[in-house]
Design a protein around this motif. Structure first.
Motif, PDB file in Angstrom:
ATOM      1  N   ILE A 279      12.702 -21.280  39.272  1.00 29.38           N
ATOM      2  CA  ILE A 279      13.818 -20.676  40.013  1.00 29.38           C
ATOM      3  C   ILE A 279      14.705 -19.844  39.081  1.00 29.38           C
ATOM      4  O   ILE A 279      15.152 -18.748  39.426  1.00 29.38           O
ATOM      5  N   ILE A 280      14.938 -20.368  37.861  1.00 28.40           N
ATOM      6  CA  ILE A 280      15.821 -19.684  36.904  1.00 28.40           C
ATOM      7  C   ILE A 280      15.156 -18.446  36.306  1.00 28.40           C
ATOM      8  O   ILE A 280      15.788 -17.387  36.154  1.00 28.40           O
ATOM      9  N   THR A 281      13.862 -18.576  35.962  1.00 26.12           N
ATOM     10  CA  THR A 281      13.206 -17.482  35.226  1.00 26.12           C
ATOM     11  C   THR A 281      12.766 -16.322  36.117  1.00 26.12           C
ATOM     12  O   THR A 281      12.584 -15.207  35.617  1.00 26.12           O
ATOM     13  N   LYS A 282      12.605 -16.559  37.416  1.00 24.08           N
ATOM     14  CA  LYS A 282      12.126 -15.482  38.303  1.00 24.08           C
ATOM     15  C   LYS A 282      13.031 -14.248  38.254  1.00 24.08           C
ATOM     16  O   LYS A 282      12.553 -13.125  38.024  1.00 24.08           O
ATOM     17  N   PRO A 283      14.362 -14.388  38.442  1.00 19.48           N
ATOM     18  CA  PRO A 283      15.225 -13.188  38.338  1.00 19.48           C
ATOM     19  C   PRO A 283      15.288 -12.620  36.923  1.00 19.48           C
ATOM     20  O   PRO A 283      15.438 -11.404  36.741  1.00 19.48           O
ATOM     21  N   LEU A 284      15.157 -13.499  35.898  1.00 17.75           N
ATOM     22  CA  LEU A 284      15.186 -13.015  34.513  1.00 17.75           C
ATOM     23  C   LEU A 284      13.982 -12.126  34.219  1.00 17.75           C
ATOM     24  O   LEU A 284      14.116 -11.065  33.591  1.00 17.75           O
ATOM     25  N   ILE A 285      12.791 -12.564  34.655  1.00 14.92           N
ATOM     26  CA  ILE A 285      11.582 -11.768  34.436  1.00 14.92           C
ATOM     27  C   ILE A 285      11.656 -10.463  35.222  1.00 14.92           C
ATOM     28  O   ILE A 285      11.250  -9.391  34.735  1.00 14.92           O
ATOM     29  N   ARG A 286      12.193 -10.523  36.448  1.00 16.03           N
ATOM     30  CA  ARG A 286      12.335  -9.309  37.263  1.00 16.03           C
ATOM     31  C   ARG A 286      13.230  -8.294  36.535  1.00 16.03           C
ATOM     32  O   ARG A 286      12.909  -7.099  36.473  1.00 16.03           O
ATOM     33  N   GLY A 291      11.707  -0.938  34.739  1.00 16.54           N
ATOM     34  CA  GLY A 291      11.503   0.244  33.895  1.00 16.54           C
ATOM     35  C   GLY A 291      10.263   0.192  33.028  1.00 16.54           C
ATOM     36  O   GLY A 291       9.981   1.156  32.308  1.00 16.54           O
ATOM     37  N   LEU A 292       9.505  -0.932  33.043  1.00 17.28           N
ATOM     38  CA  LEU A 292       8.300  -1.022  32.227  1.00 17.28           C
ATOM     39  C   LEU A 292       7.162  -0.245  32.879  1.00 17.28           C
ATOM     40  O   LEU A 292       7.037  -0.198  34.103  1.00 17.28           O
ATOM     41  N   GLU A 293       6.321   0.361  32.030  1.00 16.59           N
ATOM     42  CA  GLU A 293       5.175   1.108  32.534  1.00 16.59           C
ATOM     43  C   GLU A 293       4.089   0.158  33.027  1.00 16.59           C
ATOM     44  O   GLU A 293       3.978  -0.979  32.538  1.00 16.59           O
ATOM     45  N   ASN A 294       3.282   0.614  33.968  1.00 17.80           N
ATOM     46  CA  ASN A 294       2.221  -0.206  34.554  1.00 17.80           C
ATOM     47  C   ASN A 294       0.982  -0.197  33.645  1.00 17.80           C
ATOM     48  O   ASN A 294      -0.053   0.395  33.955  1.00 17.80           O
TER      49      ASN A 294
END
Length: 489
Positions: A279-286, A291-294
């Motif tokens: 629950i905590i890391t989901k918004p952090l990873i988002r 802006g990261l390239e695919n």
């Protein structure tokens, strides 16, 4: 016609220049001696502390000698064993060597002092029957021989660049001394059989789990069309699995001083921590992925800080679990000398625990970088995703082994996981090459496939050989040392 000025200081300049070169040469020659010098100073300080704290006791010289060898053993464990926790993070460039050493020193010490076993089996898990070493003098010399032989073997293994199991080194030492003191009948052979089985179980289990996670990441994240969207979904789940596994493991290890926790309760704690972490890391990873390239290179950034956290947690768990290898025989000798008792379980005095914790940290700082580099980059090439699979495998495999009651080695699990990642990379590369060859109508030549091996076979053979001979080597050495000590006494 005027005379040209004469340099009156020419001779002095030459002499000063020679002195400067001599100083530089001395510094260059002395550099390799700095680490052994600091290590020797640490051992001397431990000897002085032991002398002060045991002043006036009978057989004080024996306790001081045991403290010296206990400090030497702790230094060697720090140099050899801790590399398994930090090597993958350094090899993946998630941590610098200095950062890895600092984190490991803090967390190893914290694990040893906060969660380290306050009770240790002096006969090393029932390897030798207590009745066979009931005589106080026999018991003391047997423990001393085990300590000396295990420390010497780990030192040799570190010099050779082979990460070996410190637990197996101590077990071999106790077994050898037990045989020399009371014969073959003194050894619990079924227990030794289980330990021999762990030589195969530990690395295979660790390698299989790491390879499965790497295959999962490749299939679900690396090869997805929208890699960033896939990472936002799966990376928080992978971090949650790691957090849950560590929470379950550390609940069993660290909370036992406060409250008794069985495996089902530990797994519930792990599940709760895992869900909360997700629950905590989901918004952090988002947020981190914006802006990261695919492309695959972008994914490495998302595994960076979870890898650092896993390295720190592995160090804490290692300090909690393996400090007894360094100080177990020392604690047994102190107990036997002070209480005239050779019981199967003894309390570890605080000063003995501090010796173990400090020795682990000093050993890592002074002699650890060589093995950290070997484990992190010389077996197979690691990136943050591969290194994360290694850390995840180490945490999960220890939990599974505890649940199944299997005697496993954390060293064998971690190094086995690195080999597992490397061999999976070979398998994946070979499969891709064959697929491309079929599409292009050009099969890959045997010589080319051999050149593409991604695991160094020389390191593989050296490490496996060191694992296999650890118990026989330390047992033989311990038996010789015990015979020498008993004749000197």
């Amino acid at each position: 016609m005027t005379d040209r000025p004469v340099n009156q200081w020419k001779t002095l300049d030459k002499d000063l220049n020679r002195i400067s070169h001599l100083e530089q040469a001395t510094q260059y020659v002395a550099r390799p001696l700095i680490a052994p010098g600091i290590g020797l100073a640490f051992i001397v300080i431990v000897a002085i502390v032991a002398a002060v704290l045991t002043g006036g006791t009978q057989d004080q010289l024996i306790v001081i000698s045991a403290a010296v060898f206990g400090a030497y053993m702790a230094l060697n464990i720090g140099a050899n064993d801790v590399a398994n926790n930090m090597g993958p993070a350094v090899g993946a460039n998630a941590l610098t060597m200095g950062g890895a050493i600092a984190i490991a020193a803090v967390f190893e010490t914290a694990g040893a002092l906060l969660a380290g076993g306050d009770v240790v089996s002096t006969i090393s898990g029932g390897i030798v029957s207590p009745e066979s070493l009931a005589d106080q003098t026999t018991f003391i010399w047997a423990m001393m021989a085990a300590l000396i032989s295990a420390a010497l073997w780990i030192n040799l293994a570190t010099w050779m660049g082979a990460p070996v199991s410190t637990t197996h080194s101590v077990v071999g030492g106790v077994m050898g001394a037990g045989i020399a003191a009371a014969g073959l009948a003194a050894v619990n052979w079924p227990t030794m059989g289980q330990i021999a089985a762990s030589w195969v179980i530990s690395p295979v289990l660790g390698g299989a789990v790491a390879a499965l996670f790497l295959a999962f990441i490749k299939a679900k994240v690396e090869q997805a069309e929208d890699k960033i969207a896939a990472a936002r979904l799966w990376v928080p789940i992978l971090i949650a699995i790691m957090a849950g596994a560590f929470a379950a493991y550390l609940s069993i290890k660290g909370l036992k001083k406060i409250v008794s926790i069985n495996l089902p309760m530990a797994l519930l704690i792990g599940l709760g921590v895992g869900v909360l972490t997700q629950i905590i890391t989901k918004p952090l990873i988002r947020r981190q992925s914006e802006g990261l390239e695919n492309r695959k290179k972008s994914l490495k950034k998302l595994f960076g800080w979870p890898l650092v956290a896993s390295a720190a947690l592995l160090s804490f768990a290692h300090g909690a679990n393996d400090v007894a290898n360094a100080v177990g025989p020392l604690a047994a000798i102190v107990h036997a000398v002070q209480d005239f008792d050779t019981s199967s379980k003894v309390q570890i005095p605080l000063w003995v625990m501090v010796v173990g914790a400090a020795g682990l940290s000093f050993g890592l700082m002074l002699f650890g970088p060589k093995l950290i580099r070997m484990v992190g980059s010389q077996i197979t090439k690691l990136n943050p995703m591969r290194a994360y699979c290694v850390a995840l495998s180490a945490a999960i495999t220890v939990i599974v082994a505890s649940w199944l009651g299997l005697p496993v080695s954390s060293t064998h699990i971690a190094v086995g996981a690195i080999f597992g990642v490397g061999f999976y990379r070979e398998f994946h590369a070979e499969r891709r090459a064959r697929k491309l060859g079929i599409l292009k109508g050009k099969p890959v030549a045997v010589e080319e496939r051999r050149r593409r091996k991604l695991v160094r076979r020389s390191h593989f053979l050296t490490i496996v050989a060191a694992w296999v001979i650890t118990v026989p080597a330390t047992a033989t050495l311990s038996a010789v040392v015990y015979i020498c000590l008993s004749k000197l006494a």
